[in-house]
Motif scaffolding. Structure first.
Motif, PDB file in Angstrom:
ATOM      1  N   THR A 273       0.828  -1.218   0.000  1.00 16.30           N
ATOM      2  CA  THR A 273       0.000   0.000   0.000  1.00 16.30           C
ATOM      3  C   THR A 273       0.856   1.259   0.000  1.00 16.30           C
ATOM      4  OG1 THR A 273      -1.542  -1.236   1.367  1.00 16.30           O
ATOM      5  CG2 THR A 273      -1.918   1.129   1.210  1.00 16.30           C
ATOM      6  N   HIS A 274       1.821   1.344   0.919  1.00 16.75           N
ATOM      7  CA  HIS A 274       2.622   2.558   1.003  1.00 16.75           C
ATOM      8  C   HIS A 274       3.805   2.527   0.046  1.00 16.75           C
ATOM      9  CE1 HIS A 274       3.157   6.394   2.760  1.00 16.75           C
ATOM     10  NE2 HIS A 274       4.331   6.121   3.301  1.00 16.75           N
TER      11      HIS A 274
ATOM     12  N   ASP B 182       9.514  -7.038  -4.464  1.00 16.28           N
ATOM     13  CA  ASP B 182       8.465  -7.452  -3.517  1.00 16.28           C
ATOM     14  C   ASP B 182       8.316  -8.967  -3.617  1.00 16.28           C
ATOM     15  OD1 ASP B 182       5.848  -5.772  -2.097  1.00 16.28           O
ATOM     16  OD2 ASP B 182       5.746  -7.966  -2.273  1.00 16.28           O
ATOM     17  N   LEU B 183       8.097  -9.606  -2.450  1.00 15.96           N
ATOM     18  CA  LEU B 183       7.851 -11.050  -2.425  1.00 15.96           C
ATOM     19  C   LEU B 183       6.683 -11.408  -3.322  1.00 15.96           C
ATOM     20  CD1 LEU B 183       8.019 -12.311   1.284  1.00 15.96           C
ATOM     21  CD2 LEU B 183       9.539 -12.887  -0.616  1.00 15.96           C
TER      22      LEU B 183
ATOM     23  N   LEU C 143       8.968  -2.103   3.820  1.00 13.63           N
ATOM     24  CA  LEU C 143       8.570  -3.433   4.291  1.00 13.63           C
ATOM     25  C   LEU C 143       7.756  -3.292   5.571  1.00 13.63           C
ATOM     26  CD1 LEU C 143      12.049  -5.202   3.829  1.00 13.63           C
ATOM     27  CD2 LEU C 143      10.009  -5.501   2.391  1.00 13.63           C
TER      28      LEU C 143
ATOM     29  N   ASP D 239       6.711  -3.203   9.429  1.00  9.91           N
ATOM     30  CA  ASP D 239       7.493  -2.583  10.513  1.00  9.91           C
ATOM     31  C   ASP D 239       8.610  -3.490  11.062  1.00  9.91           C
ATOM     32  OD1 ASP D 239       5.643  -0.568  10.254  1.00  9.91           O
ATOM     33  OD2 ASP D 239       4.748  -0.807  12.256  1.00  9.91           O
TER      34      ASP D 239
ATOM     35  N   HIS E  18      12.149  -4.041   9.065  1.00  4.25           N
ATOM     36  CA  HIS E  18      13.018  -2.932   8.659  1.00  4.25           C
ATOM     37  C   HIS E  18      14.494  -3.231   8.927  1.00  4.25           C
ATOM     38  CE1 HIS E  18       9.566   0.259   8.755  1.00  4.25           C
ATOM     39  NE2 HIS E  18       9.346  -0.729   7.931  1.00  4.25           N
TER      40      HIS E  18
ATOM     41  N   GLU F 149      10.876   3.536   5.906  1.00  3.10           N
ATOM     42  CA  GLU F 149       9.584   3.998   6.415  1.00  3.10           C
ATOM     43  C   GLU F 149       9.569   3.982   7.939  1.00  3.10           C
ATOM     44  OE1 GLU F 149       6.847   5.495   6.170  1.00  3.10           O
ATOM     45  OE2 GLU F 149       7.228   6.040   4.110  1.00  3.10           O
ATOM     46  N   LYS F 150       8.693   4.815   8.500  1.00  2.00           N
ATOM     47  CA  LYS F 150       8.505   4.785   9.937  1.00  2.00           C
ATOM     48  C   LYS F 150       7.899   3.459  10.322  1.00  2.00           C
ATOM     49  CE  LYS F 150       4.631   4.554  10.829  1.00  2.00           C
ATOM     50  NZ  LYS F 150       3.504   3.586  10.532  1.00  2.00           N
TER      51      LYS F 150
ATOM     52  N   TRP G 238      -0.011  -8.026   8.725  1.00  5.54           N
ATOM     53  CA  TRP G 238       0.982  -8.206   9.788  1.00  5.54           C
ATOM     54  C   TRP G 238       0.688  -7.340  11.018  1.00  5.54           C
ATOM     55  CZ3 TRP G 238       3.237  -3.364  10.071  1.00  5.54           C
ATOM     56  CH2 TRP G 238       3.196  -2.586   8.904  1.00  5.54           C
TER      57      TRP G 238
HETATM   58  N1  LIG Z   1       4.442   7.338   6.522  1.00  4.89           N
HETATM   59  C1  LIG Z   1       3.199   6.871   6.434  1.00  4.89           C
HETATM   60  O1  LIG Z   1       2.275   7.647   6.471  1.00  4.89           O
HETATM   61  C2  LIG Z   1       2.962   5.385   6.272  1.00  4.89           C
HETATM   62  C3  LIG Z   1       1.716   4.926   5.843  1.00  4.89           C
HETATM   63  C4  LIG Z   1       1.525   3.552   5.688  1.00  4.89           C
HETATM   64  C5  LIG Z   1       2.551   2.676   5.984  1.00  4.89           C
HETATM   65  N2  LIG Z   1       3.751   3.136   6.416  1.00  4.89           N
HETATM   66  C6  LIG Z   1       4.854   2.203   6.715  1.00  4.89           C
HETATM   67  O2  LIG Z   1       5.275   1.597   5.498  1.00  4.89           O
HETATM   68  C7  LIG Z   1       5.664   0.241   5.737  1.00  4.89           C
HETATM   69  C8  LIG Z   1       4.866  -0.668   4.807  1.00  4.89           C
HETATM   70  O3  LIG Z   1       3.491  -0.551   5.130  1.00  4.89           O
HETATM   71  P1  LIG Z   1       2.359  -0.946   4.075  1.00  4.89           P
HETATM   72  O4  LIG Z   1       1.083  -0.388   4.602  1.00  4.89           O
HETATM   73  O5  LIG Z   1       2.771  -0.598   2.694  1.00  4.89           O
HETATM   74  O6  LIG Z   1       2.352  -2.535   4.245  1.00  4.89           O
HETATM   75  P2  LIG Z   1       1.907  -3.631   3.148  1.00  4.89           P
HETATM   76  O7  LIG Z   1       1.673  -4.879   3.891  1.00  4.89           O
HETATM   77  O8  LIG Z   1       0.816  -3.063   2.297  1.00  4.89           O
HETATM   78  O9  LIG Z   1       3.184  -3.772   2.214  1.00  4.89           O
HETATM   79  C9  LIG Z   1       4.342  -4.466   2.580  1.00  4.89           C
HETATM   80  C10 LIG Z   1       4.902  -5.150   1.326  1.00  4.89           C
HETATM   81  O10 LIG Z   1       6.141  -5.771   1.661  1.00  4.89           O
HETATM   82  C11 LIG Z   1       6.190  -7.015   0.973  1.00  4.89           C
HETATM   83  N3  LIG Z   1       7.144  -7.876   1.687  1.00  4.89           N
HETATM   84  C12 LIG Z   1       7.007  -8.436   2.912  1.00  4.89           C
HETATM   85  N4  LIG Z   1       8.116  -9.113   3.232  1.00  4.89           N
HETATM   86  C13 LIG Z   1       8.976  -8.975   2.193  1.00  4.89           C
HETATM   87  C14 LIG Z   1      10.301  -9.439   1.929  1.00  4.89           C
HETATM   88  N5  LIG Z   1      10.978 -10.181   2.817  1.00  4.89           N
HETATM   89  N6  LIG Z   1      10.868  -9.119   0.747  1.00  4.89           N
HETATM   90  C15 LIG Z   1      10.199  -8.355  -0.165  1.00  4.89           C
HETATM   91  N7  LIG Z   1       8.942  -7.889   0.035  1.00  4.89           N
HETATM   92  C16 LIG Z   1       8.348  -8.194   1.193  1.00  4.89           C
HETATM   93  C17 LIG Z   1       4.770  -7.528   0.991  1.00  4.89           C
HETATM   94  O11 LIG Z   1       4.560  -8.488  -0.044  1.00  4.89           O
HETATM   95  C18 LIG Z   1       3.967  -6.237   0.781  1.00  4.89           C
HETATM   96  O12 LIG Z   1       3.710  -5.998  -0.591  1.00  4.89           O
HETATM   97  C19 LIG Z   1       5.423  -0.017   7.208  1.00  4.89           C
HETATM   98  O13 LIG Z   1       6.627   0.140   7.921  1.00  4.89           O
HETATM   99  C20 LIG Z   1       4.444   1.056   7.621  1.00  4.89           C
HETATM  100  O14 LIG Z   1       4.524   1.408   8.985  1.00  4.89           O
HETATM  101  C21 LIG Z   1       3.967   4.472   6.555  1.00  4.89           C
END
Ligand SMILES: NC(=O)c1ccc[n+]([C@@H]2O[C@H](COP(=O)([O-])OP(=O)(O)OC[C@H]3O[C@@H](n4cnc5c(N)ncnc54)[C@H](O)[C@@H]3O)[C@@H](O)[C@H]2O)c1
Length: 343
Positions: free
Chosen positions: A19-20, A41-42, A79, A81, A84, A101-102, A172
């Protein structure tokens, strides 16, 4: 007024295309001074879909293959949290600058390991607490630095999500805790305003709703933090608001100063658009205008790109990340123990 773009063309990779991660991919591909080289991405079909939409020459399932691409100078780590640390350590070992990312990490041990890896590599690290680029917080910081509000004394900060986030958006949720997922945004702002570190943390949490749904992470946290300069912050977050809310984020921030007061109230979205299916916040803080990304996430990513090209320290460093991780970990510990934690 600083120039919007540093000259140059930073070769870039994005690790994590969820998503992010999509926001990072979109902002990097739209930046005038960066070139999106690869996405990892996995979920390879997701990475491919992102590359088809935004560009990116190569896609990888294993991010180590992305890190082996020599021409890539900098990476975003987007990735989950709790992953990281491994992403950052390997990126630094491969000689890349890192925008993570945070939160920086979900434990002090992981945060310290990331900093050690950065120091060994000599590369730059920024933690993407992008809310610093929200105009309300950026303008408050400027007013504080100019002395317009006197000295900060106390803040109240609330940041909530609907149940959609831990039950449908994140696979997660049980691997993180609200201090790392939400409170960290507002704690970063408070610490930035107060120019101080946490001295004593007293927190409570409860696990009822999510546990009943099989997701083992608390529903809400409430934390009082006393800082080492006497400032006090009250932080609270939940992620069980009903999905029927018009917007999945609810936020309020109040700052009491010796000569001023600030109220940032985003409980009511500034711009709601409803379709037959749902109503969503289309606020100006975030999104696209005429096909170009706008808002605070875009600005924070641009800041990182410019900092690397200009060889400057980014606004939010690994040291900031470590100090924040210590306070967030203390919130989790205090809530679990039922007693205050001194830092
Ligand atoms: N700054 C902000 O406003 C904000 C907003 C949302 C999320 N975030 C942060 O961004 C990070 C990701 O959040 P998200 O919402 O996108 O999560 P998400 O679950 O949507 O995306 C994570 C992605 O990582 C991939 N992944 C997982 N393990 C992996 C690996 N070993 N190798 C490769 N790819 C792998 C997954 O397939 C998935 O597509 C988090 O740390 C979250 O806290 C920050």
């Amino acid at each position: 007024m600083a120039k919007a773009y540093a000259d140059g063309m930073l070769k870039y990779g994005v690790i994590g295309a969820g998503t992010h991660g999509e926001n990072h991919i979109k902002c990097v591909s739209a930046a005038n001074n960066a070139q999106l080289i690869a996405i990892a991405d996995l979920n390879l079909s997701r990475a491919r879909a992102m590359a088809a939409k935004y560009g990116g020459r190569e896609v990888f399932e294993d991010y180590r293959q992305l890190l082996a691409v020599e021409e890539i100078e900098a990476v975003s780590i987007v990735l989950p949290d709790h992953l990281h640390r491994q992403g950052c350590e390997e990126a630094f070992a491969a000689g890349k600058h890192v925008l993570v990312e945070k939160p920086l990490a979900t434990s002090v041990e992981d945060a310290e390991a990331i900093l050690a890896a950065q120091q060994a590599s000599g590369k730059k690290l920024m933690v993407n607490w992008s809310n610093r680029w929200m105009h309300s917080f950026a303008q408050t910081k400027a007013a504080l630095d100019a002395g317009d509000l006197g000295d900060p004394l106390y803040c109240y900060a609330r940041l909530n999500n609907t149940l959609f986030v831990p039950t449908k958006m994140l696979a997660w949720a049980a691997d993180t805790r609200l201090p790392f997922w939400l409170i960290c945004h507002r704690y970063d702002i408070a610490r930035w305003f107060f120019k101080a570190e946490a001295k004593r943390v007293n927190a409570v949490c409860r696990s009822v709703k999510l546990r009943s749904m099989g997701i083992d992470t608390p529903d809400f946290y409430q934390a009082t933090v006393e800082f080492d300069n006497g400032c006090v912050g009250n932080f609270e977050s939940c992620w069980i608001m009903p999905e029927s809310m018009p917007y999945m984020v609810d936020s309020k921030f109040e700052l009491i100063c010796t000569d001023g007061y600030v109220n940032v109230d985003a409980a009511l979205p500034d711009f709601v658009m409803g379709t037959n299916e749902k109503a969503t916040n289309k606020g100006v803080l975030y999104g696209e205008v005429m096909g170009e990304p706008v808002g605070f996430v875009n600005q924070s990513i641009k800041h990182f790109i410019n900092a690397i090209l200009l060889d400057q320290e980014p606004l939010i460093t690994g040291h900031d990340g470590l100090m924040i991780t210590k306070a967030l970990a203390a919130m989790v510990e205090s809530a679990e123990k039922g007693e205050p934690v001194d830092l």
